[in-house]
Design a protein around this motif. Structure first.
Motif, PDB file in Angstrom:
ATOM      1  N   ALA A 258      20.080  39.899  18.641  1.00 22.95           N
ATOM      2  CA  ALA A 258      18.628  40.005  18.859  1.00 22.95           C
ATOM      3  C   ALA A 258      18.102  41.349  18.369  1.00 22.95           C
ATOM      4  N   SER A 259      18.875  42.406  18.602  1.00 26.49           N
ATOM      5  CA  SER A 259      18.466  43.738  18.152  1.00 26.49           C
ATOM      6  C   SER A 259      18.395  43.790  16.619  1.00 26.49           C
ATOM      7  N   LEU A 260      19.396  43.178  15.963  1.00 22.60           N
ATOM      8  CA  LEU A 260      19.403  43.139  14.493  1.00 22.60           C
ATOM      9  C   LEU A 260      18.221  42.320  13.973  1.00 22.60           C
ATOM     10  N   HIS A 261      17.891  41.253  14.684  1.00 26.72           N
ATOM     11  CA  HIS A 261      16.753  40.416  14.283  1.00 26.72           C
ATOM     12  C   HIS A 261      15.453  41.198  14.381  1.00 26.72           C
ATOM     13  N   GLN A 262      15.295  41.924  15.490  1.00 26.08           N
ATOM     14  CA  GLN A 262      14.050  42.657  15.708  1.00 26.08           C
ATOM     15  C   GLN A 262      13.909  43.847  14.760  1.00 26.08           C
ATOM     16  N   ASP A 263      15.049  44.374  14.257  1.00 29.43           N
ATOM     17  CA  ASP A 263      15.004  45.498  13.322  1.00 29.43           C
ATOM     18  C   ASP A 263      14.937  45.039  11.862  1.00 29.43           C
ATOM     19  N   SER A 264      15.076  43.732  11.636  1.00 25.34           N
ATOM     20  CA  SER A 264      15.121  43.225  10.267  1.00 25.34           C
ATOM     21  C   SER A 264      13.738  43.282   9.612  1.00 25.34           C
ATOM     22  N   PRO A 265      13.674  43.742   8.358  1.00 29.34           N
ATOM     23  CA  PRO A 265      12.376  43.744   7.652  1.00 29.34           C
ATOM     24  C   PRO A 265      11.917  42.338   7.267  1.00 29.34           C
ATOM     25  N   TYR A 266      12.839  41.399   7.346  1.00 27.66           N
ATOM     26  CA  TYR A 266      12.512  40.001   7.004  1.00 27.66           C
ATOM     27  C   TYR A 266      12.690  39.152   8.273  1.00 27.66           C
TER      28      TYR A 266
END
Length: 502
Positions: A258-266
């Protein structure tokens, strides 16, 4: 009065000798029934209803040695098919039905005449703690169904309950120290001795939804939230214990995603540095944000499909995992993480459950140095998906995908979270079992509820074995016969010399 003749005296002595032998034989016969009968064995059943799966443990111990130590053995462990009982929130009857194959197996192990006296427990941990937070009614329905299923079997069912995090930690600590006999040691002479307090070990447990640390601190703490007061075998223990909910492996890796998703530019793409290079999968936002441990940002569409791509970057993986923790502490206070008080780790530790399984897969449970562990993990996390599948063809696909992330999380939790370092790392012993018994909270839980660990020191028991009774009785009989023979010889000698008593 007419004196007794030599022949009569000899006859009397012979009768006395025979009576002595008969007395000795009678003593043996009286002792034999209690000693020759096989020691009656008792059994206990404990369900470990964890967040990711449920397991049933069958324990056994000699009935005449209750309150001794190191005498409980594990006869069987049976893994229940499917996920943990908390996953049956919308199908509570399925939770009860899932337990039956393992109960059927236990009934083939425990003698029929002892089944109704077999104490049986079900303890649920972080998965059910989370469900209770989400929907207490559904949690109660799941418990009602598992209770109904267990009561269909001829056992002494003593209830299902949700353990607190601190109870889970304390019972795990009791289990490992009971099995290692570091609380009290029992000898065959019936004497109990107390090992040095330095021998008592700490316990590190990592489940699917929570992690626990429990140990004897160097100084007493006034923090009631992280202290458990135990009185075992006449000794008081003030242990430090804390359970971190949402920091179990499954929930931590979900939070990482979830953290990686929220930090993703896409918004619809996730670049995952802990997944092997070349790995790719699609997930939905509903799958990602389906736990109270993973709050959704705003109101994402539950049907939105996200593409996850592995990059196999160990440095970025560790950086991403560190973001899951809050390492700030208040002034004049030592803490682990998330502001929770923790004294410096002290003594030896046993790390079990997912701590063991993750590092065992990488052959890192043989007490290697921390630098060696780091090197091995770095190389593993740099590999690509295709070669990993070729090298580990029998490894479960999900477990293989998660191995880098899970092992990196274990290292971060132990080093940055619990504050072990390169020196104290060598004090951690990664173990699955002690004395052929799985290490976890279940044995300590059963020992506590059946009162098999008394609060006071057991009374000293002097045990005279059957062989010693036999030896003592035979020696006594021989001595008596020899005495009578000597007296008879003297009487015979006196008679043959012409002497006669008045």
């Amino acid at each position: 009065m007419r004196p007794v003749g030599p022949a009569a005296a000899l006859a009397v002595l012979a009768v006395l000798a025979v009576l002595a032998v008969l007395a000795a034989a009678s003593l043996l016969l009286l002792l034999a029934p209690a000693q020759d009968l096989p020691v009656r064995t008792k059994y206990g059943l404990v369900f470990d209803a964890g967040s990711t799966h449920t397991a049933l443990y069958v324990y056994r111990w000699p009935a005449d040695k209750e309150n001794g130590t190191g005498i409980v053995s594990q006869v069987e462990s049976c893994t229940v098919n499917g996920s943990g009982i908390s996953s049956y929130a919308d199908n509570p009857a399925g939770a009860g039905a899932s337990l039956k194959p393992c109960l059927d197996k236990a009934m083939t192990i425990i003698p029929v005449e002892q089944q109704r006296q077999t104490p049986t427990y079900l303890g649920a941990t972080a998965g059910m703690r989370l469900l209770r937070e989400q929907n207490s009614t559904k949690a109660e329905q799941v418990f009602a169904e598992v209770t109904k299923a267990i009561r269909e079997y001829p056992v002494d069912f003593r209830g299902a309950q949700i353990l607190t995090g601190n109870e889970e930690g304390a019972f795990g600590w009791i289990t490992v120290n009971y099995l290692l006999e570091t609380l009290i040691k029992y000898s065959f002479t019936g004497k109990w001795t107390y090992p040095p307090v330095e021998d008592v070990v700490g316990a590190l447990d990592l489940g699917g939804a929570s992690t626990q640390i429990t140990f004897l601190p160097g100084t007493t703490t006034d923090d009631k939230n992280t202290r458990a007061l135990l009185r075992l075998y006449g000794t008081n223990y003030s242990v430090y214990t804390h359970s971190y909910l949402c920091y179990g492996q499954k929930q931590a890796l979900k939070r990482l995603m979830a953290s990686l998703h929220q930090d993703s530019p896409y918004p619809q793409q996730i670049s995952h540095p802990c997944y092997p290079r070349g790995y790719q999968e699609n997930i939905t936002t509903a799958e990602l944000y389906d736990s109270p441990c993973v709050p959704a940002p705003g109101t994402p569409s539950p049907a939105q499909v996200l593409t996850v791509t592995g990059t196999g970057n160990p440095a970025a993986c560790r950086t991403a995992i560190l973001k899951l923790f809050n390492f700030t502490c208040g002034a004049n206070r030592t803490c682990g993480f998330d502001g929770v008080y923790q004294p410096p780790v002290r003594g030896q530790f046993f790390a079990f459950s997912a701590f063991y399984y993750n590092l065992h897969f990488l052959n890192l449970t043989e007490e290697q140095s921390l630098s060696s562990v780091n090197d091995t993990l770095w190389k593993f996390c740099s590999r690509n998906w295709m070669t990993l599948q070729k090298d580990f063809p029998t490894r479960n696909r999900i477990h293989l995908r998660d191995s880098c992330a899970a092992s990196s999380y274990v290292l971060t939790l132990l080093l940055q979270g619990y504050k072990f370092d390169s020196k104290t790392w060598l004090n951690i012993h990664f173990q699955k079992q002690v004395s052929n018994v799985d290490v976890g909270w279940t044995l300590g839980y059963m020992l506590n509820l059946t009162n098999m660990i008394p609060s006071e020191t057991p009374q000293r028991v002097v045990v005279l074995t059957k062989s010693k009774w036999v030896a003592a009785t035979v020696v006594l009989a021989i001595i008596l016969i020899l005495i009578f023979c000597v007296i008879a010889a003297l009487c015979y000698g006196k008679d043959s010399s012409g002497y006669e008593s008045l």
